[in-house]
Design a protein around this motif. Structure first.
Motif, PDB file in Angstrom:
ATOM      1  N   TYR A   1      38.526  31.670  52.403  1.00 17.60           N
ATOM      2  CA  TYR A   1      39.669  32.344  51.794  1.00 17.60           C
ATOM      3  C   TYR A   1      39.657  33.804  52.223  1.00 17.60           C
ATOM      4  O   TYR A   1      38.590  34.400  52.445  1.00 17.60           O
ATOM      5  N   ARG A   2      40.839  34.381  52.370  1.00 18.90           N
ATOM      6  CA  ARG A   2      40.928  35.777  52.808  1.00 18.90           C
ATOM      7  C   ARG A   2      40.074  36.667  51.914  1.00 18.90           C
ATOM      8  O   ARG A   2      40.231  36.705  50.693  1.00 18.90           O
ATOM      9  N   LEU A   3      39.169  37.370  52.572  1.00 19.67           N
ATOM     10  CA  LEU A   3      38.163  38.111  51.814  1.00 19.67           C
ATOM     11  C   LEU A   3      38.767  39.262  51.012  1.00 19.67           C
ATOM     12  O   LEU A   3      38.320  39.543  49.898  1.00 19.67           O
ATOM     13  N   ASP A   4      39.802  39.931  51.557  1.00 16.69           N
ATOM     14  CA  ASP A   4      40.390  41.062  50.815  1.00 16.69           C
ATOM     15  C   ASP A   4      41.076  40.568  49.542  1.00 16.69           C
ATOM     16  O   ASP A   4      41.011  41.213  48.489  1.00 16.69           O
ATOM     17  N   VAL A   5      41.713  39.390  49.617  1.00 13.77           N
ATOM     18  CA  VAL A   5      42.368  38.826  48.434  1.00 13.77           C
ATOM     19  C   VAL A   5      41.326  38.418  47.405  1.00 13.77           C
ATOM     20  O   VAL A   5      41.469  38.697  46.202  1.00 13.77           O
ATOM     21  N   VAL A   6      40.287  37.761  47.875  1.00 23.27           N
ATOM     22  CA  VAL A   6      39.218  37.304  46.972  1.00 23.27           C
ATOM     23  C   VAL A   6      38.551  38.492  46.296  1.00 23.27           C
ATOM     24  O   VAL A   6      38.252  38.467  45.094  1.00 23.27           O
ATOM     25  N   ARG A   7      38.370  39.595  47.028  1.00 25.52           N
ATOM     26  CA  ARG A   7      37.718  40.771  46.438  1.00 25.52           C
ATOM     27  C   ARG A   7      38.597  41.375  45.349  1.00 25.52           C
ATOM     28  O   ARG A   7      38.099  41.786  44.293  1.00 25.52           O
ATOM     29  N   ASN A   8      39.886  41.406  45.586  1.00 26.50           N
ATOM     30  CA  ASN A   8      40.795  41.931  44.562  1.00 26.50           C
ATOM     31  C   ASN A   8      40.779  41.064  43.302  1.00 26.50           C
ATOM     32  O   ASN A   8      40.748  41.575  42.175  1.00 26.50           O
ATOM     33  N   LEU A   9      40.803  39.754  43.482  1.00 25.95           N
ATOM     34  CA  LEU A   9      40.763  38.842  42.340  1.00 25.95           C
ATOM     35  C   LEU A   9      39.455  38.966  41.577  1.00 25.95           C
ATOM     36  O   LEU A   9      39.410  38.885  40.350  1.00 25.95           O
ATOM     37  N   SER A  10      38.377  39.180  42.323  1.00 23.00           N
ATOM     38  CA  SER A  10      37.075  39.345  41.675  1.00 23.00           C
ATOM     39  C   SER A  10      37.031  40.643  40.871  1.00 23.00           C
ATOM     40  O   SER A  10      36.506  40.684  39.756  1.00 23.00           O
ATOM     41  N   ASP A  11      37.606  41.719  41.460  1.00 22.65           N
ATOM     42  CA  ASP A  11      37.627  42.999  40.744  1.00 22.65           C
ATOM     43  C   ASP A  11      38.468  42.913  39.472  1.00 22.65           C
ATOM     44  O   ASP A  11      38.201  43.614  38.484  1.00 22.65           O
ATOM     45  N   MET A  12      39.472  42.018  39.461  1.00 24.69           N
ATOM     46  CA  MET A  12      40.338  41.855  38.296  1.00 24.69           C
ATOM     47  C   MET A  12      39.681  40.993  37.217  1.00 24.69           C
ATOM     48  O   MET A  12      40.223  40.823  36.116  1.00 24.69           O
ATOM     49  N   GLY A  13      38.523  40.446  37.521  1.00 28.27           N
ATOM     50  CA  GLY A  13      37.811  39.641  36.538  1.00 28.27           C
ATOM     51  C   GLY A  13      38.329  38.228  36.394  1.00 28.27           C
ATOM     52  O   GLY A  13      37.979  37.540  35.426  1.00 28.27           O
ATOM     53  N   LEU A  14      39.136  37.755  37.318  1.00 33.37           N
ATOM     54  CA  LEU A  14      39.680  36.398  37.262  1.00 33.37           C
ATOM     55  C   LEU A  14      38.617  35.392  37.726  1.00 33.37           C
ATOM     56  O   LEU A  14      37.809  35.683  38.612  1.00 33.37           O
ATOM     57  N   VAL A  15      38.650  34.211  37.139  1.00 36.05           N
ATOM     58  CA  VAL A  15      37.672  33.164  37.441  1.00 36.05           C
ATOM     59  C   VAL A  15      38.325  32.115  38.338  1.00 36.05           C
ATOM     60  O   VAL A  15      39.402  31.607  37.993  1.00 36.05           O
ATOM     61  N   PRO A  16      37.720  31.774  39.479  1.00 33.35           N
ATOM     62  CA  PRO A  16      38.312  30.769  40.379  1.00 33.35           C
ATOM     63  C   PRO A  16      38.359  29.395  39.717  1.00 33.35           C
ATOM     64  O   PRO A  16      37.433  28.983  39.018  1.00 33.35           O
ATOM     65  N   GLY A  17      39.471  28.705  39.910  1.00 32.71           N
ATOM     66  CA  GLY A  17      39.628  27.383  39.344  1.00 32.71           C
ATOM     67  C   GLY A  17      40.201  27.384  37.947  1.00 32.71           C
ATOM     68  O   GLY A  17      40.937  26.473  37.571  1.00 32.71           O
ATOM     69  N   ARG A  18      39.889  28.425  37.171  1.00 31.01           N
ATOM     70  CA  ARG A  18      40.421  28.510  35.802  1.00 31.01           C
ATOM     71  C   ARG A  18      41.620  29.446  35.752  1.00 31.01           C
ATOM     72  O   ARG A  18      42.692  29.082  35.263  1.00 31.01           O
ATOM     73  N   ASP A  19      41.460  30.635  36.306  1.00 32.85           N
ATOM     74  CA  ASP A  19      42.553  31.605  36.297  1.00 32.85           C
ATOM     75  C   ASP A  19      43.351  31.597  37.610  1.00 32.85           C
ATOM     76  O   ASP A  19      44.481  32.091  37.636  1.00 32.85           O
ATOM     77  N   VAL A  20      42.752  31.094  38.655  1.00 32.58           N
ATOM     78  CA  VAL A  20      43.390  31.116  39.975  1.00 32.58           C
ATOM     79  C   VAL A  20      43.333  29.725  40.588  1.00 32.58           C
ATOM     80  O   VAL A  20      42.266  29.089  40.623  1.00 32.58           O
ATOM     81  N   ASN A  21      44.493  29.242  41.052  1.00 33.02           N
ATOM     82  CA  ASN A  21      44.545  27.966  41.774  1.00 33.02           C
ATOM     83  C   ASN A  21      44.115  28.216  43.219  1.00 33.02           C
ATOM     84  O   ASN A  21      44.830  28.844  43.994  1.00 33.02           O
ATOM     85  N   LEU A  22      42.933  27.716  43.594  1.00 33.10           N
ATOM     86  CA  LEU A  22      42.380  28.012  44.913  1.00 33.10           C
ATOM     87  C   LEU A  22      43.253  27.477  46.050  1.00 33.10           C
ATOM     88  O   LEU A  22      43.305  28.082  47.129  1.00 33.10           O
ATOM     89  N   SER A  23      43.959  26.390  45.816  1.00 30.84           N
ATOM     90  CA  SER A  23      44.782  25.813  46.884  1.00 30.84           C
ATOM     91  C   SER A  23      45.944  26.720  47.268  1.00 30.84           C
ATOM     92  O   SER A  23      46.548  26.561  48.321  1.00 30.84           O
TER      93      SER A  23
END
Length: 551
Positions: A83-105
């Protein structure tokens, strides 16, 4: 004029001289078994995925940054995407949880722009991990092996021509040196392109010294010693080297360490230059009768037997008329110049090609026998020992054509019957495949003996090298034929089996050489009976005369 075997019969068959030469020649083949199949480990592809650099990511996102893909019905981590690393880093900084808060697909993916992370579970390093031969560059991995076999193909031909021109012994040691030098040079390769060049050069000497060694021993030994050497000696030496490979590779998980370990022992063979003799039969074919007599007298002294006053008296009388002139016109073109010899050459090339396709195809396919490549490699090597041992019995008691036909029939039937085995009886399918590998391995030894016995001294190494060269095209395309399973699960087996069945049929048209002295001239080669010319005997050559009149 007496033939060579009769001239040196006083030496006996298993004297001290023959035993010394036998084991020295067999020992020189050990590195061939190791280096020829070291590609299994050197070019293997470790498990890998996109490298994730040290950036501020939560543990959940660090584990989720590599997407999951379905491979053969199972979910695995993607080897070539993340997954695009810059997008993933932003989502991580926002405290979102993959699969629960963000649809990985829904996330955008990208290539491995930062490189790859390779698993060290099985290997510390391979050529693939060092030069990143994965994903868009994955075609370079099999091409690396193909380049090696192309070198083998070219070397097999030119070594035969050079051996017939300059002698068996010089070419044997020269090709051993080429193999060792370029093997060691590989560990200093600065790029994949340079590595390919070195692989090609290493291939030039890989099987070339095997052919030279084989012909040298075949011409030195006589009688039962020749049969044991041709059917078991060099072949079991190759198999022992093959069996040692997985053991060495298990303890040396770096491809550079493995390459050094299987190459350095070559220096132990340097003293052999002053001990191993040249082929007396080849020296006689060059008119160098005195040198041949010197070697045989030395052998007689070692065996503690008395040599006659004139060992090759007939050769000395006829050398300038028969041998010197005939050798001067013996070239590769002589394999095709006359119709009968051309037919023999073409048929032999086809059966060699078929055997190489089956042998390398089944050898490369044995990885499915076990998930551990070290065990798979060892099993593939072990089956060769009884195969070569059975070849000795076949060479000793069976006519050559019968033995070769039986080999191809076993290969054909075992592979064609695999598709009839139910899926629930996987062990039976594996047993049939190993039976095919057993027969293909035995056939390799048989064909070396058969080919060497059909051609005269001046053409023997050229013919053997040409057949081996053609067979190497089979080793180059065998991996691609295995991919036919994509279209039909058993298509590769059907292809191998069909080729073997055709080869069994065309072998009927080859001359027979069982219990006949090695031919020393092209004229003697013509006097070999075959299904096309069955009336040739030791007392008459009407069929040969008829054939000659048609050429």
């Amino acid at each position: 004029m007496r033939d060579y075997d009769a001239s040196v019969a006083f030496l006996g068959e298993w004297g001290r001289f023959q035993v010394m030469v036998f084991f020295m020649l067999c020992s020189t083949i050990l590195p061939n078994g190791s280096s020829s199949f070291s590609l299994v480990f050197v070019t293997d592809t470790p498990r890998h995925h996109c490298l994730v650099p040290e950036v501020n990511l939560s543990q959940d996102w660090r584990e989720a940054v590599i997407p999951m893909e379905e491979v053969h019905g199972e979910l695995e981590r993607s080897q070539c995407r993340r997954y695009r690393l810059d997008v993933v880093r932003n989502l991580s900084d926002m405290g979102l949880v993959p699969g629960r808060d963000v649809n990985l697909s829904s996330l955008e993916q990208e290539d491995c722009v930062d490189g790859w992370s390779y698993s060290s579970e099985r290997y510390q390093s391979t050529v693939v991990s060092e030069f990143d031969l994965v994903c868009s560059a994955s075609w370079k991995q099999p091409f690396t092996s193909t380049v090696f076999f192309l070198g083998v193909l070219v070397g097999s031909f030119f070594s035969g021509v050079l051996s017939d021109r300059f002698g068996r012994k010089p070419v044997l040691f020269a090709t051993m040196a080429v193999q060792a030098v370029f093997n060691l040079a590989q560990i200093a390769s600065p790029s994949w392109e340079v590595l390919c060049v070195l692989f090609f050069c290493s291939g030039l000497g890989s099987i070339s010294n095997y052919v030279s060694c084989y012909v040298l021993g075949t011409e030195i030994f006589t009688g039962n010693t020749r049969m044991v050497y041709a059917s078991m000696g060099v072949c079991i030496g190759f198999a022992l080297g093959y069996m040692m490979l997985p053991l060495v590779a298990y303890f040396l998980r770096s491809w550079k360490d493995l390459t050094v370990a299987i190459t350095v022992p070559a220096v132990l063979y340097i003293p052999f230059w002053w001990v191993l003799p040249e082929s007396p039969m080849w020296l006689l074919s060059q008119g160098r009768v005195g040198e041949a007599e010197t070697i045989v007298r030395r052998a007689a002294k070692m065996n503690r037997v008395e040599a006659p006053e004139k060992i090759f008296a007939d050769y000395m009388i006829n050398a300038s008329q028969l041998y010197a002139k005939s050798v001067q016109r013996y070239t590769f073109l002589d394999l095709l110049r006359r119709r009968s010899i051309a037919a023999t050459t073409i048929i032999l090339c086809f059966v060699w090609f078929t055997l190489s396709v089956c042998y390398y195809g089944l050898s490369l396919n044995t990885s499915r026998l076990h998930s551990d490549p070290y065990i798979s490699c060892f099993l593939s090597a072990v089956v060769e020992v009884p195969a070569y041992s059975s070849t000795y019995l076949a060479v000793r008691f069976l006519p050559r054509r019968v033995a070769v036909i039986l080999v191809f029939l076993v290969v054909a039937l075992s592979l064609l019957f695999i598709q009839l085995v139910p899926q629930s009886v996987l062990e039976a399918a594996v047993a049939l495949e190993m039976l095919g590998k057993f027969a293909a391995t035995a056939g390799t030894s048989l064909l070396f003996a058969f080919t060497a016995e059909l051609y005269p001294t001046g053409l023997r190494n050229t013919a053997s090298g040409t057949c081996v060269m053609v067979s190497r095209t089979g080793s180059c395309i065998a991996p691609f034929l295995l991919q036919l399973n994509v279209y039909f699960k058993y298509l590769s087996y059907v292809t191998f089996g069909s080729l073997a069945m055709v080869s069994a049929f065309v072998t009927l048209f080859l001359p027979e050489s069982f219990r006949r002295p090695l031919p020393e001239t092209i004229q003697q080669m013509h006097k070999r009976p075959s299904i096309m010319c069955p009336c040739v005997t030791r007392k008459t050559s009407k069929c040969v005369t008829t054939l000659e009149s048609r050429l």
